[in-house]
Each structure stands twice: as C-alpha cells, then as structure tokens.
Scaffold this active site. Structure first.
Site, PDB file in Angstrom:
ATOM      1  N   ARG B  17       0.838  -1.209   0.000  1.00 12.76           N
ATOM      2  CA  ARG B  17       0.000   0.000   0.000  1.00 12.76           C
ATOM      3  C   ARG B  17       0.875   1.261   0.000  1.00 12.76           C
ATOM      4  O   ARG B  17       1.043   1.914  -1.017  1.00 12.76           O
ATOM      5  CB  ARG B  17      -0.938  -0.016   1.230  1.00 12.76           C
ATOM      6  CG  ARG B  17      -2.132   0.919   1.121  1.00 12.76           C
ATOM      7  CD  ARG B  17      -1.842   2.376   1.463  1.00 12.76           C
ATOM      8  NE  ARG B  17      -1.280   2.556   2.817  1.00 12.76           N
ATOM      9  CZ  ARG B  17      -0.788   3.709   3.242  1.00 12.76           C
ATOM     10  NH1 ARG B  17      -0.794   4.787   2.461  1.00 12.76           N
ATOM     11  NH2 ARG B  17      -0.260   3.802   4.452  1.00 12.76           N
ATOM     12  N   ASP B  18       1.502   1.584   1.122  1.00 17.36           N
ATOM     13  CA  ASP B  18       2.281   2.816   1.239  1.00 17.36           C
ATOM     14  C   ASP B  18       3.447   2.805   0.243  1.00 17.36           C
ATOM     15  O   ASP B  18       3.828   3.851  -0.286  1.00 17.36           O
ATOM     16  CB  ASP B  18       2.821   2.952   2.673  1.00 17.36           C
ATOM     17  CG  ASP B  18       3.278   4.363   2.995  1.00 17.36           C
ATOM     18  OD1 ASP B  18       3.047   5.262   2.178  1.00 17.36           O
ATOM     19  OD2 ASP B  18       3.872   4.562   4.072  1.00 17.36           O
ATOM     20  N   CYS B 241       6.225   9.618  -0.266  1.00 17.63           N
ATOM     21  CA  CYS B 241       4.891  10.199  -0.116  1.00 17.63           C
ATOM     22  C   CYS B 241       4.695  11.236  -1.203  1.00 17.63           C
ATOM     23  O   CYS B 241       5.460  12.183  -1.295  1.00 17.63           O
ATOM     24  CB  CYS B 241       4.732  10.827   1.263  1.00 17.63           C
ATOM     25  SG  CYS B 241       3.141  11.675   1.449  1.00 17.63           S
TER      26      CYS B 241
END
Lengths: 302, 302
Positions: B17-18, B241
């Site tokens: 996911r991340d 991110c």
C-alpha cells in the site's frame, strides 16, 4: 527515564588516512593537503593525516612525510598511523606528536593484515609505546575487529577488553575500538562500550564504526548511551578495509554530525564547510560519495 | 543499566500500500497479489494490502477490490486504507475486517493531502470509526507528520498527542504514528513514543519511520527503548509520499528485521523468503531497491 546522552562529542576525522588508504587511484598530494586543511577549517580538531606504512603495500600513503610536513599545525591534534618499528622511526623524523598504532583482536585478521599474531604485535608495540610516551607523544591505540572478524566470526568481548587492557598498561592515551567489518549490532555496541568505560575510566575511549550493514548510526547512538563521547568518522564515508572483505566505508562524518547536532549534541563541526571539504576530494575518487547528507545537500553547497 | 528492549516485535508490512502507491508505473495486479502472498509466506502477520482511494488520484490502487478479494485470509491481519466515507463504503462491500484511516497532525499537510483541515478530517472520521467498531472492524489510525511537516516545519508533540487522543476516544484499536518526511531525530522518537506509551497504555502503538535522512533505524532503536514493539516497514524500502516533497522510502522491512534479529528480538520474519518477495516486485519498479540488506544479499537468494 532519560537516554543519558553526552552534551558534547569529539569527532576524530579518519578520512585522509583510513578513507584514502583504500582508494585504488592515487589522490594527488596537493589534493590531500587541501582536503585536510578544509577538514580542519570545518572545525575538526583531531585528524588522522596519513600513515607511515610501506609504500610498496599502500602506494596511496607514499607521500606521508610530505603531508605531515605541510599539514601539521598547533590548533589540532594531528595523528599519523604507524604499523611497526619501521613506521615509528619515520614518524619521529617529523614534528608530529600523536601516533596511532593498531592491532586486531582477531589473530587471523592481524596475521592477514600485518603478518603477525596479535601476541607478536603487542610484543613489538609495548616497548614502542613506552618510548613514545617518554618522548611526550600522544599514543592512540586502534583496536580492530573488536566485535567480529571476517575470518573468525564473533570476537569475544573478553578478548577485546583484554587487548585494551594491555594497551592501557603500556601507556596508551586513547583506545579507538573498531567494528572493522561493520557487523556489530547496537546492543553489542552498548555492552562492549559500557564495559570499556567502566574498566578504563581514565583513558580516552573512541568508537569506530563502519556502515556495511547500515547500523553505524544506531551503534553510535547506543555507544553514546554507554557514555562514549568520541567517534572516528570519515568525511564522505570514505574507507573500507583492504584486508576485510565486504567492509563498507566508515560512518560518514556528515551523517554522524548531522544526527548528533539534531539530537542537540555539540560537535564543533560546520556541515557546510565539511561539504566543501568532501567536494575537494570527490573528483579524485574511484567511487561515488554515498553519505546521505551529501546526497541530500551537495547541490546547495558552493 | 540495560537498554530495556522488548523480546518480540510485530512488523506491519506497508509495502503493497504505502510503498506501491508511490510507484509511477502501474504494477500489474497479478504481481501485486504474488507479492502480498509471498510477504505473508515470509511470516508477516499484519499487512496493508491496498487503499480504497480515488483511482483518478491514485491509479496504482485502482485494483483495490480485486486485491482484497484475492489476498484476504484468516491467518493474517489484512488491512486496507480508506481516506474518507466514500472509501469506507467500498471497504464494507468486501470481507476485509481491518481498516486504516489517516490524518496529518499538520493542518497544511492534511489540506494538501486530502483537501481538508485536520479538524474537518476528524469530524468526518469520528462517526465512521464508531460505526466500524460497532460492526466489529479493527481500526488502525495513521497519524502522519507527527514530528515534522514539509510545509509547517516542526510539529508540537502536544498536537500529536492530542490527535492520538481523539482517535483513541473515537475507538481506534491502533495508533500508527509517522515521521512522514523522515526528519525525526532519535531523541524525538524516544520522547514522543515514551509519552504516547504512557498516555495510551491500552491502545496498540506503532511507529512508522521513513529513511530520508538515514535515521530510521536509529529512530526505531530509540522507540524500542520507549517501549514500542510494533513498526510499520516496507519490503524493499518501497515508498515515499506523493504529498511530502523529498520523502524517501519507508524503513525497509529487511533492514529493520535484520537489525532486530541481530539484537535478539523475535520478528517472525524469514529474511530469505522476504528477499524472494522483493524479487517478485523488483522488475516492475521504476527505481532500484535501495535497502542495504537487499544489496548485500540479493545475489544469494534464489
């Protein structure tokens, strides 16, 4: 509970010696001099300048006498390394007043490194240290493979402590205790350095970590908690060990200083000026600078 | 004095996911499934499978429903992330029973990330968490920018603690507290996590570090000393991110597991099998695997 960290740390810059000695291509003497001067200009107060080893075995250090003649000054502790009597005889011809000698805790490592057993090395070094102390030298004892050996595996902490004791009894001013192949885990760093701090409260204790398995910074953090306030590091993360297969560079001075300063521990090192020093030597190296701080900040440094 | 480290640590694998959500090129659904299955096979018992975000904004996660349908099993805690009511509505259509929600402590970060203030996010999430708990879901609250924000700079520990408190009061089972931009120093890790451990003794507390400034492992070591025994990590160090400029990958699962196992802390993760998992996803990534353990060991893994 607090972490019990020191307020101030001394960085011993080993890049010009431990770093460059592992470089394949010869770094021009003038570049080395400029590198050393800019390291001092960045605030590093203890610097390993060079090594009086056989130029046949380590051609990179063939200009040792010239480096010493040009780079000594009264403001910093300038250290030169000498592996044996022959090297010491060359050191005492210079004005340098601080000498590093070294022995591996691991017999096999010592044998492969300087063709002597640990016992033979100590038998040679003890009287040398005595003579050096009589002449007023600062003696730094570098203890390599204090945690792991590339040939023998795990090294007993007792053996590391015992070798340190012999150096202390011989008169050494400083113990620089190294995880030569970058294999120590942080609890091992904490345990060995706690023990050394207790055993030798009156001797300067320095920790020397390589970043092979990415644990150098964590090992330093653990050693800080054991009361260590002196660390060998290498600008740009230069280094490795020709006799230790797979060993990566020393902990990079800039990564260590960045972390320490961020924790609020004073180092006296100016990171911007340190980056300038790395940029002086960078074009002459056979491999890229791998330190994180350099990668993140090199472009902004003039 | 001892370091007071836990005997056992739970690793929450966030790579699928991340990690993958930051990959530019779409990783084929079949590869993701195989990646997830091999991660579980390596012993990872809590895995963030995917994210029910808008496929328009994060096309990489467009196959969320298919991933969940195929990868859920009874042996592991399979977590999916949902940013808002819309995402939650999609989650409850699946058989997944663990949901992660997230909010940034920093208002500006939250605004840039999901176009809501921190307050607006919490106003939306609180009743959602209530409903999820009533339905028996496990709720993981991800607190981002808990130390530093790329826009606002330093984040007050008080603000991080306060946001955690709101999640705990709303019924969250787990707090995953993140140094989103990899800027925290180890004393900050120690201090915030010590505080959170004291404030919320009955909530699972997880630390989430990025390795941007090479301090992730040291921050984990400091958090261990604060009593934390749960860490989010990402196989291969995948991640970053999209809304946090300069953020490097998550702490790599293999580097963290290697260090923990070396310290003698049990993780239940098999490093050899973990390397096989990384090798499954590696050919589909737009950048090289940067974890140290992978670099040192990839060649020996079949």
């Amino acid at each position: 509970m607090t972490l019990g960290l020191p307020k101030k740390v001394t960085i011993i810059e080993v890049g010009p010696r431990d770093g460059l000695q592992n470089e394949k291509s010869f770094v021009p003497t003038e570049v080395k001099k400029e590198f050393i001067k800019s390291l001092k200009n960045a605030g590093l107060t203890e610097v390993e300048l060079t090594s009086f080893v056989s130029p046949k075995w380590v051609p990179q250090m063939g200009d040792a006498a010239e480096i010493v003649a040009d780079c000594l000054d009264g403001d910093t502790r300038d250290i030169v390394l000498a592996p044996n009597r022959k090297g010491i005889d060359r050191v005492v011809m210079t004005d340098c007043k601080a000498v590093a000698v070294f022995v591996g805790v691991s017999n096999t490592f010592n044998k492969k490194n300087i063709n002597k057993t640990t016992l033979e090395s100590m038998a040679e070094l003890k009287p040398i240290i005595g003579e050096l102390k009589e002449k007023g030298y600062f003696v730094r004892a570098c203890i390599s493979t204090a945690f792991y050996c590339p040939y023998e595996g795990e090294v007993k902490p007792e053996d590391a402590v015992e070798l340190c004791r012999q150096f202390v009894e011989a008169g050494a001013d400083e113990l620089s205790v190294a995880d030569t192949i970058g294999m120590a885990a942080p609890h091992e760093s904490y345990e060995l350095f706690s023990r050394l701090k207790t055993e030798f409260p009156n001797t300067l204790l320095t920790a020397h970590f390589h970043d092979t398995r990415k644990m150098a910074l964590t090992n330093i953090f653990a050693a800080l908690q054991a009361g260590v306030d002196r660390f060998d590091t290498s600008a740009g993360g230069l280094g490795g060990c020709p006799f230790a297969p797979g060993a990566a560079g020393n902990a990079a001075t800039e990564d260590v200083v960045y972390m320490l300063e961020r924790i609020g521990i004073e180092t006296n090192v100016d990171l911007e000026k340190l980056m300038q020093a790395v940029k002086i030597v960078q074009p002459h190296l056979s491999r890229p600078i791998e330190s994180t701080y350099f990668r993140l900040n090199a472009e902004t440094v003039k």
